[in-house]
Write a protein that holds these residues in place. Structure first.
Motif, PDB file in Angstrom:
ATOM      1  N   GLU A   1      27.826 -23.603   3.221  1.00  0.00           N
ATOM      2  CA  GLU A   1      26.916 -22.526   2.482  1.00  0.00           C
ATOM      3  C   GLU A   1      26.653 -23.177   1.476  1.00  0.00           C
ATOM      4  O   GLU A   1      26.950 -23.338   0.486  1.00  0.00           O
ATOM      5  CB  GLU A   1      27.810 -21.393   1.765  1.00  0.00           C
ATOM      6  N   PHE A   2      25.303 -23.729   2.233  1.00  0.00           N
ATOM      7  CA  PHE A   2      24.265 -24.930   1.267  1.00  0.00           C
ATOM      8  C   PHE A   2      23.414 -23.476  -0.067  1.00  0.00           C
ATOM      9  O   PHE A   2      23.357 -23.950  -1.092  1.00  0.00           O
ATOM     10  CB  PHE A   2      23.500 -24.981   1.724  1.00  0.00           C
ATOM     11  N   SER A   3      23.750 -22.084   0.191  1.00  0.00           N
ATOM     12  CA  SER A   3      23.119 -21.259  -0.270  1.00  0.00           C
ATOM     13  C   SER A   3      24.142 -21.271  -1.751  1.00  0.00           C
ATOM     14  O   SER A   3      23.796 -20.681  -2.792  1.00  0.00           O
ATOM     15  CB  SER A   3      23.392 -19.680   0.298  1.00  0.00           C
ATOM     16  N   VAL A   4      25.549 -21.119  -1.594  1.00  0.00           N
ATOM     17  CA  VAL A   4      26.643 -20.849  -2.589  1.00  0.00           C
ATOM     18  C   VAL A   4      26.389 -22.206  -3.586  1.00  0.00           C
ATOM     19  O   VAL A   4      26.486 -22.355  -5.115  1.00  0.00           O
ATOM     20  CB  VAL A   4      28.024 -20.711  -2.198  1.00  0.00           C
ATOM     21  N   LEU A   5      26.238 -22.944  -2.752  1.00  0.00           N
ATOM     22  CA  LEU A   5      26.291 -24.408  -3.782  1.00  0.00           C
ATOM     23  C   LEU A   5      24.881 -24.741  -4.739  1.00  0.00           C
ATOM     24  O   LEU A   5      25.313 -24.949  -5.529  1.00  0.00           O
ATOM     25  CB  LEU A   5      25.947 -25.886  -2.244  1.00  0.00           C
ATOM     26  N   ASP A   6      23.481 -23.922  -3.893  1.00  0.00           N
ATOM     27  CA  ASP A   6      22.179 -23.670  -4.595  1.00  0.00           C
ATOM     28  C   ASP A   6      23.079 -23.087  -6.054  1.00  0.00           C
ATOM     29  O   ASP A   6      22.614 -23.421  -7.017  1.00  0.00           O
ATOM     30  CB  ASP A   6      21.156 -23.412  -4.146  1.00  0.00           C
ATOM     31  N   SER A   7      23.661 -21.543  -5.646  1.00  0.00           N
ATOM     32  CA  SER A   7      24.038 -21.227  -6.518  1.00  0.00           C
ATOM     33  C   SER A   7      24.453 -21.809  -8.320  1.00  0.00           C
ATOM     34  O   SER A   7      24.518 -21.081  -8.957  1.00  0.00           O
ATOM     35  CB  SER A   7      24.631 -19.287  -6.279  1.00  0.00           C
ATOM     36  N   VAL A   8      25.673 -22.141  -7.944  1.00  0.00           N
ATOM     37  CA  VAL A   8      26.289 -23.296  -8.529  1.00  0.00           C
ATOM     38  C   VAL A   8      25.699 -24.301  -8.976  1.00  0.00           C
ATOM     39  O   VAL A   8      25.629 -24.291 -10.429  1.00  0.00           O
ATOM     40  CB  VAL A   8      27.461 -23.858  -8.421  1.00  0.00           C
ATOM     41  N   VAL A   9      24.734 -25.193  -8.200  1.00  0.00           N
ATOM     42  CA  VAL A   9      23.822 -25.597  -9.237  1.00  0.00           C
ATOM     43  C   VAL A   9      22.459 -25.227 -10.122  1.00  0.00           C
ATOM     44  O   VAL A   9      22.808 -25.707 -10.704  1.00  0.00           O
ATOM     45  CB  VAL A   9      23.449 -26.942  -7.660  1.00  0.00           C
ATOM     46  N   HIS A  10      22.267 -24.410  -9.587  1.00  0.00           N
ATOM     47  CA  HIS A  10      21.338 -23.903 -10.423  1.00  0.00           C
ATOM     48  C   HIS A  10      21.835 -23.297 -11.538  1.00  0.00           C
ATOM     49  O   HIS A  10      21.562 -23.344 -13.287  1.00  0.00           O
ATOM     50  CB  HIS A  10      20.940 -22.248  -9.514  1.00  0.00           C
ATOM     51  N   GLN A  11      23.109 -22.316 -11.901  1.00  0.00           N
ATOM     52  CA  GLN A  11      23.589 -22.308 -12.711  1.00  0.00           C
ATOM     53  C   GLN A  11      23.999 -23.423 -14.097  1.00  0.00           C
ATOM     54  O   GLN A  11      24.553 -23.675 -15.382  1.00  0.00           O
ATOM     55  CB  GLN A  11      24.841 -21.796 -12.379  1.00  0.00           C
ATOM     56  N   PHE A  12      24.710 -24.784 -13.282  1.00  0.00           N
ATOM     57  CA  PHE A  12      24.892 -25.957 -14.223  1.00  0.00           C
ATOM     58  C   PHE A  12      23.826 -26.623 -14.458  1.00  0.00           C
ATOM     59  O   PHE A  12      23.793 -27.076 -16.095  1.00  0.00           O
ATOM     60  CB  PHE A  12      25.488 -26.695 -12.964  1.00  0.00           C
ATOM     61  N   LYS A  13      23.201 -26.565 -13.806  1.00  0.00           N
ATOM     62  CA  LYS A  13      21.581 -27.265 -14.444  1.00  0.00           C
ATOM     63  C   LYS A  13      20.595 -26.684 -15.241  1.00  0.00           C
ATOM     64  O   LYS A  13      20.497 -26.696 -16.680  1.00  0.00           O
ATOM     65  CB  LYS A  13      20.725 -27.314 -13.001  1.00  0.00           C
ATOM     66  N   GLY A  14      21.572 -24.590 -16.229  1.00  0.00           N
ATOM     67  CA  GLY A  14      20.606 -24.290 -17.227  1.00  0.00           C
ATOM     68  C   GLY A  14      21.074 -24.277 -18.110  1.00  0.00           C
ATOM     69  O   GLY A  14      21.181 -24.610 -18.615  1.00  0.00           O
ATOM     70  N   SER A  15      22.496 -24.400 -17.739  1.00  0.00           N
ATOM     71  CA  SER A  15      24.061 -24.660 -18.683  1.00  0.00           C
ATOM     72  C   SER A  15      23.838 -25.687 -19.784  1.00  0.00           C
ATOM     73  O   SER A  15      23.640 -26.048 -20.888  1.00  0.00           O
ATOM     74  CB  SER A  15      25.363 -24.894 -18.390  1.00  0.00           C
ATOM     75  N   SER A  16      23.662 -27.416 -18.576  1.00  0.00           N
ATOM     76  CA  SER A  16      23.174 -28.401 -18.713  1.00  0.00           C
ATOM     77  C   SER A  16      21.710 -28.534 -19.686  1.00  0.00           C
ATOM     78  O   SER A  16      21.720 -28.848 -20.603  1.00  0.00           O
ATOM     79  CB  SER A  16      23.070 -29.058 -17.561  1.00  0.00           C
ATOM     80  N   ALA A  17      20.574 -28.210 -19.347  1.00  0.00           N
ATOM     81  CA  ALA A  17      19.624 -27.730 -20.245  1.00  0.00           C
ATOM     82  C   ALA A  17      19.613 -27.418 -21.478  1.00  0.00           C
ATOM     83  O   ALA A  17      19.497 -27.848 -22.370  1.00  0.00           O
ATOM     84  CB  ALA A  17      18.563 -26.896 -18.946  1.00  0.00           C
ATOM     85  N   SER A  18      20.324 -26.078 -21.243  1.00  0.00           N
ATOM     86  CA  SER A  18      20.861 -25.296 -22.968  1.00  0.00           C
ATOM     87  C   SER A  18      21.476 -26.409 -23.982  1.00  0.00           C
ATOM     88  O   SER A  18      21.657 -26.227 -24.913  1.00  0.00           O
ATOM     89  CB  SER A  18      21.422 -24.520 -22.070  1.00  0.00           C
TER      90      SER A  18
END
Length: 92
Positions: free
Chosen positions: A22-39
């Motif tokens: 489910e690429f939409s679920v994958l994208d959601s998880v990666v988006h959250q991970f990107k945000g926390s990594s950037a922070s």
């Protein structure tokens, strides 16, 4: 950050191990991970998340799997670096 990142990496691995990703679920998880990594200031991880999102948008399973491997390696390096920093600070 480290506890959350470990969970996100496992979650991504689990998603990619499924037969029907489910690429939409994958994208959601990666988006959250990107945000926390950037922070947190983990620039390499942030860029790897961006790359994985691109692979996901193209439904590129092999690309996502390769990025996950890079992310796991980068996470290990980050952990080791911060552990060493903490150890050096403790002796200071």
């Amino acid at each position: 950050y480290f506890e959350d990142a470990s969970k996100k990496l496992k979650q991504l691995g689990d998603l990619l191990a499924q037969g029907n990703i489910e690429f939409s679920v994958l994208d959601s998880v990666v988006h959250q991970f990107k945000g926390s990594s950037a922070s947190f200031g983990a620039a390499e991880m942030t860029y790897l998340c961006i790359a994985m999102r691109e692979h996901g948008k193209n439904n590129d399973v092999a690309g996502c799997v390769a990025e996950l491997g890079r992310m796991e390696e980068a996470f290990g390096r980050l952990q080791r670096t911060l552990e060493e920093y903490s150890r050096l600070e403790a002796h200071r």
